[in-house]
Design a protein around this motif. Structure first.
Motif, short mmCIF file in Angstrom:
data_model
loop_
_atom_site.label_atom_id
_atom_site.label_comp_id
_atom_site.label_asym_id
_atom_site.label_seq_id
_atom_site.Cartn_x
_atom_site.Cartn_y
_atom_site.Cartn_z
N TYR A 144 -35.59 -44.41 -28.46
CA TYR A 144 -34.44 -43.81 -27.79
C TYR A 144 -33.67 -44.91 -27.06
CZ TYR A 144 -37.74 -44.06 -23.92
OH TYR A 144 -38.66 -44.51 -22.99
N GLY A 187 -31.47 -39.54 -27.41
CA GLY A 187 -32.16 -39.37 -28.67
C GLY A 187 -32.10 -37.92 -29.08
N LYS A 236 -31.26 -51.32 -30.06
CA LYS A 236 -30.41 -51.27 -28.87
C LYS A 236 -29.65 -52.57 -28.64
CE LYS A 236 -33.93 -52.60 -25.41
NZ LYS A 236 -34.63 -52.16 -24.17
N LYS A 257 -22.86 -47.53 -25.64
CA LYS A 257 -23.95 -46.78 -25.00
C LYS A 257 -23.41 -45.77 -23.99
CE LYS A 257 -27.20 -50.66 -25.44
NZ LYS A 257 -27.97 -51.68 -24.69
N GLN A 301 -23.46 -41.64 -24.17
CA GLN A 301 -24.09 -40.91 -23.07
C GLN A 301 -23.35 -39.60 -22.79
OE1 GLN A 301 -23.95 -42.95 -19.30
NE2 GLN A 301 -25.66 -41.82 -18.44
N GLU A 338 -43.10 -46.08 -27.81
CA GLU A 338 -43.57 -45.53 -26.54
C GLU A 338 -44.16 -44.14 -26.70
OE1 GLU A 338 -40.97 -45.80 -23.22
OE2 GLU A 338 -40.13 -47.72 -23.81
N GLU A 387 -31.81 -45.94 -23.67
CA GLU A 387 -31.75 -45.56 -22.26
C GLU A 387 -30.48 -46.10 -21.62
OE1 GLU A 387 -34.59 -45.54 -18.25
OE2 GLU A 387 -35.34 -46.31 -20.17
N GLN A 418 -31.01 -42.31 -18.32
CA GLN A 418 -30.99 -41.18 -19.24
C GLN A 418 -31.39 -41.65 -20.64
OE1 GLN A 418 -27.20 -39.22 -19.51
NE2 GLN A 418 -27.89 -37.72 -21.02
N LYS A 419 -32.33 -40.95 -21.26
CA LYS A 419 -32.81 -41.31 -22.59
C LYS A 419 -32.01 -40.56 -23.65
CE LYS A 419 -37.49 -42.29 -20.94
NZ LYS A 419 -38.93 -41.95 -21.04
#
Length: 513
Positions: A132, A141, A305, A313, A317, A46, A134, A138-139
């Motif tokens: 990244y 990375g 992912k 995940k 976060q 992306e 998500e 929230q991304k």
């Protein structure tokens, strides 16, 4: 990850070489039928990985000088083999364009890993590789944390870090270690420390081949990797692990996170990018274009992912929340990849594989290499030196090839698994040395380790493929550009190149004073 017992890639996976204008061709390559890989439906890009340098940056970049840029290839080892097959005699003393292209090809292939490992990782049927992760919008990375000055006077280390970031000399960078389940924040190391690291590596008396030119995550480069890891950990600014202690970090961090760690410290050194030259590898040898841009190091990380559980995940976060030992154990247990695996090495021998931590890697490697050195010193009244010493160590290492990956073996079994031969490290390592003399066991073991590493890897550093702006090779479509073929990089070698170039530039400037 096809590799044979002496550490070389096999088949078309092995890369050719160009030296003084004379190419060496892999005899198994069939370039006339070769089609360059353009895309991978399991990968999504992306964010661009490079950009044009600004006018101000161009004032300090000499793309023609070897020690001024990072040299990379516009393809992988298969592309290079096909190019060499079609164009075996390269006149490196030709015009400036050809000289730059040839130099970039020569240097660029050093950034590729031997045997083309991890290619299978990125082509797993159920994988989804992204730049990244998500979570709830929230991304996750690599990121540069906001530096809160508090409106007051900065002193000490905080003042140094703030000044370095403000003047483009480095920054604080926070990175996720997806295999382990923690965050590390690095600060940029001072140039004096980089010079000392280079001196230590250059003076290392124990080698098992060229620097980091062994197999991926093997013991062949344990001393050099140890230097790099200790260097990186010295500049960890903060972590959400239970302790900011090198020994503790080595006891929990998985060996598969080594590339991410080295990538992270490099990113702290060059948060705004690094100049790179990339040679076109058009396999019909019609193009000698070299891309000259700024490489955004932060955009080169790809994570699967699909291999992360919802809990993993959510836990990642929470960047600032401390990871207890219980959290670390649960994170490891939640992995859908990289768990223990029983593999049959013959009709009577099987082994249980597991991803080791950094401490296990270092202990295994130091014991193996140290044992070879002790054997050498006791066998010769007159100590061997220089190339003769290196050759002896390398030859002894080949006789116990399986110990390169002894740290990946948790248990060894005989029969149908009912007889366990011990789980203590001395027994396991000794069995690896014994089995190395059996060709069937050795080949099956190396093959099984390679596949296990491919299957266990869920995050890596790689260069996405893109069209050459001059000839449009390999003619990627708009869809291909979103889902490009990604070429995994030998991060340790790339990191060492960056260190060497940094020192070269500093010393060059100092000589002018």
């Amino acid at each position: 990850m096809p590799i044979n017992d002496d550490g070389q890639g096999v088949g078309q996976e092995e890369q050719g070489s160009i030296d003084s204008g004379k190419a060496t061709l892999d005899p198994t390559s069939q370039s006339h039928d070769y089609q360059a890989k353009t895309h991978n439906p399991h990968v999504t890009q992306e964010i661009p990985h490079s950009r044009k340098p600004t006018e101000k940056e161009l004032q300090y970049i000499d793309y023609e000088a070897e020690n001024s840029t990072l040299q990379l290839l516009g393809g992988d080892a298969l592309d290079l083999n096909a190019l060499i097959d079609n164009y075996p005699n390269i006149n490196s003393a030709g015009d400036p364009t050809t000289r730059l292209w040839t130099t970039t090809l020569n240097k660029g292939q050093d950034a590729l890993m031997r045997g083309n490992p991890l290619a299978a990782s990125m082509n797993r049927d159920d994988s989804e590789w992204v730049q990244y992760i998500e979570v709830e919008g929230q991304k996750l990375g690599a990121a540069r944390p906001k530096f809160d000055t508090g409106g007051g006077v900065l002193t000490g280390e905080r003042a140094m870090i703030f000044a370095a970031a403000a003047t483009g000399l480095g920054s604080i960078v926070s990175i996720p270690l997806w295999h382990t389940g923690i965050w590390l924040s690095f600060k940029a190391p001072p140039e004096a420390a980089i010079l000392e690291l280079e001196r230590r590596i250059a003076n290392d008396k124990i080698t098992l081949g060229r620097f980091t030119n062994g197999l991926l995550f093997s013991n062949t480069s344990v001393y050099q990797i140890n230097y790099l890891l200790n260097f990186a950990f010295t500049y960890v600014f903060e972590t959400n692990a239970k302790e900011l202690n090198i020994d503790y970090l080595k006891s929990i961090i998985k060996v598969t996170d080594i590339p991410t760690i080295l990538w992270g410290i490099a990113l702290a050194m060059y948060p705004n990018g690094y100049p790179y030259a990339q040679a076109c590898v058009n396999t019909d040898a019609s193009c000698k274009h070299v891309i000259k841009e700024m490489l955004d190091l932060g955009k080169l990380i790809y994570t699967d992912k699909a291999s992360l559980s919802p809990w993993q995940k959510r836990r990642m976060q929470q960047r600032k929340a401390r990871m207890t030992d219980e959290d670390i154990k649960r994170y490891e247990s939640e992995h859908v990849r990289g768990g223990q695996r029983r593999v049959e090495l013959s009709e009577v021998v099987s082994a249980t594989l597991a991803v080791p931590n950094l401490q296990q890697y270092e202990d295994s490697g130091f014991t193996w290499v140290g044992g070879i050195v002790d054997m050498m010193e006791s066998a010769f009244q007159v100590p061997l030196k220089g190339d003769e010493r290196d050759a002896y160590i390398s030859n002894q290492g080949r006789l116990s090839t399986m110990r390169q990956y002894g740290h990946w073996v948790q248990e060894v079994h005989m029969g149908n698994g009912e007889v366990q031969l011990g789980t203590d490290r001395e027994t396991v390592e000794g069995l690896m040395a014994t089995f190395s003399t059996n060709e069937e066991l050795r080949n099956k073991f190396i093959e099984s380790i390679g596949k296990f590493i491919d299957d266990s890897t869920i995050s890596l550093v790689g260069l996405p493929r893109h069209n050459c702006p001059a000839c449009n090779f390999p003619q990627m479509t708009a869809e291909h550009k979103v889902h490009p073929h990604v070429i995994p990089l030998d991060v340790a070698r790339v990191f060492f190149f960056l260190l060497s170039q940094r020192i070269s530039k500093v010393l060059s400037k100092a000589s002018l004073l």
